[in-house]
Design an enzyme around this catalytic site. Structure first.
Site, short mmCIF file in Angstrom:
data_model
loop_
_atom_site.label_atom_id
_atom_site.label_comp_id
_atom_site.label_asym_id
_atom_site.label_seq_id
_atom_site.Cartn_x
_atom_site.Cartn_y
_atom_site.Cartn_z
N HIS A 173 -1.05 0.31 -9.68
CA HIS A 173 -1.66 -0.31 -8.75
C HIS A 173 -2.35 -1.53 -9.44
O HIS A 173 -3.66 -1.57 -9.34
CB HIS A 173 -2.63 0.40 -7.91
N GLU A 229 -2.00 8.28 -3.75
CA GLU A 229 -2.14 7.79 -5.21
C GLU A 229 -3.67 8.32 -5.59
O GLU A 229 -4.53 8.16 -4.59
CB GLU A 229 -1.87 6.27 -5.30
N ARG A 248 0.72 -1.03 0.09
CA ARG A 248 0.14 0.07 -0.11
C ARG A 248 0.79 1.15 0.09
O ARG A 248 2.04 1.22 0.41
CB ARG A 248 -0.88 0.03 1.19
C1 DGY Z 1 -6.31 -5.19 -2.77
O1 DGY Z 1 -6.83 -6.20 -3.22
O2 DGY Z 1 -6.10 -4.80 -1.78
C2 DGY Z 1 -5.46 -4.70 -4.11
O3 DGY Z 1 -4.38 -3.74 -3.55
C3 DGY Z 1 -6.68 -4.21 -5.20
O4 DGY Z 1 -7.16 -3.07 -4.64
#
Ligand code: DGY
Length: 324
Positions: free
Chosen positions: A286, A268, A239
């Protein structure tokens, strides 16, 4: 009358169609990201919602939407949810674990390979017409096979990456986690527990797969980068906010570490401007879980969570416990 739900972002039409058989669906196939005020307005009067990481579910929204019973996140990460506030409001929170594990681990490996072997940097060079001859050290990168990988965050995805590294690439795998895995699981994924500092000092490549929380904010900042080998690469598929992006950009600029691969960013879809100008970073928007098959499984699992809870009173992949 069918119960009313909001699908806050565009999703596969077949999943929308499936939901429409059970619910009165307000959809957003134009895929505009709602402001918090718009999201609250759209969610008012709904009993359920399907969200993605871009929709924040917090106490203010919950107070304005007293009919809400369940919010199903189409993501395994759920740092967009204030889970304690949802529990206090009696709203079930769900996510989409498991279905994306292997696909995301594949991508972690792809980003590691691209970063260590300078794939995008060399492609940009070629496309720009700079390639005139072969030379012995042109875009020479770092070895992946046989090297040491340090994984921070050893959940399902971290373990998938460890298996790929140990079995497919003969890597020595160190991991750091809140608590060590049971020994049998360590053996199964070919990984050994290490303290964070020991891992950072020993690893040729560091992969971040830890969930975001106040405790994991800036897990990697200037101090941690200073512990890494100057030849090391850093990959973040976890993240934004796990890495201090400004400190990383500075470290890449000064070649304090060799390279980085980033799929997620602080704030982001904005990206720190310095990351856009340094050559030794691979940047992707992402997409770690983005294959059609996996995204379809994620959307269907989020839909299942809504149907299970609102129609059958059951939970499938809950993040909290609430009474109905
Ligand atoms: C998640 O599943 O957390 C991925 O980052 C997709 O958003």
């Amino acid at each position: 009358m069918k119960p009313a739900i909001l699908v806050a972002r565009a999703i596969f039409p077949e999943v929308l169609e499936r939901l429409s058989q059970t619910f009165e669906v307000t959809a957003n196939q134009d895929d505009r990201v709602y402001t918090p005020a718009e999201l609250t307005e759209k969610m008012r009067g709904k009993v359920g919602a399907l969200t993605t990481g871009s929709e924040r579910i917090d106490a203010a929204l919950l107070a304005a939407c007293p009919n809400l019973k369940v919010v199903a996140n189409m993501a395994v990460g759920y740092n967009n949810f204030d889970v304690p506030a949802m529990t206090a409001a009696g709203v079930l929170a769900t996510n989409t674990p498991d279905v994306l594990t292997e696909t995301t681990a594949d991508f972690g490996f792809a980003l590691l390979m691209a970063t260590a072997r300078r794939v995008t940097e060399s492609e940009h060079y070629l496309r720009a017409g700079h390639w005139t001859r072969w030379s012995y050290d042109m875009f020479a990168g770092a070895e992946v096979h046989g090297s040491t990988l340090g994984i921070i965050g050893m959940g399902r995805i971290g373990q998938g990456i460890a298996r790929r590294a140990a079995r497919g690439f003969d890597m020595q795998v160190l991991y750091h986690n809140r608590s060590p895995l049971p020994v049998a699981q360590e053996v199964e994924c070919g990984a050994r527990y290490a303290g964070k500092e020991a891992l950072l000092r020993a690893a040729d490549h560091v992969m971040l797969v830890v969930p975001y929380s106040a405790e994991t904010h800036h897990t990697i900042g200037a101090a941690e980068i200073a512990m890494m080998k100057p030849t090391a690469t850093l990959v973040n598929i976890a993240r934004g906010g796990i890495v201090d992006d400004a400190a990383l950009a500075q470290a890449l600029k000064s070649r304090r570490i060799a390279a980085a691969g980033l799929d997620v960013f602080e704030g982001e879809p904005s990206v720190h401007p310095d990351l856009l100008t340094v050559p030794n970073v691979v940047l992707t928007p992402h997409i770690a879980s983005a294959t059609i098959a996996t995204r379809l499984k994620m959307a269907n699992l989020a839909a299942d969570n809504l149907v299970d809870y609102l129609v059958h009173g059951r939970t499938r992949t809950p993040l909290n416990q609430v009474s109905r």
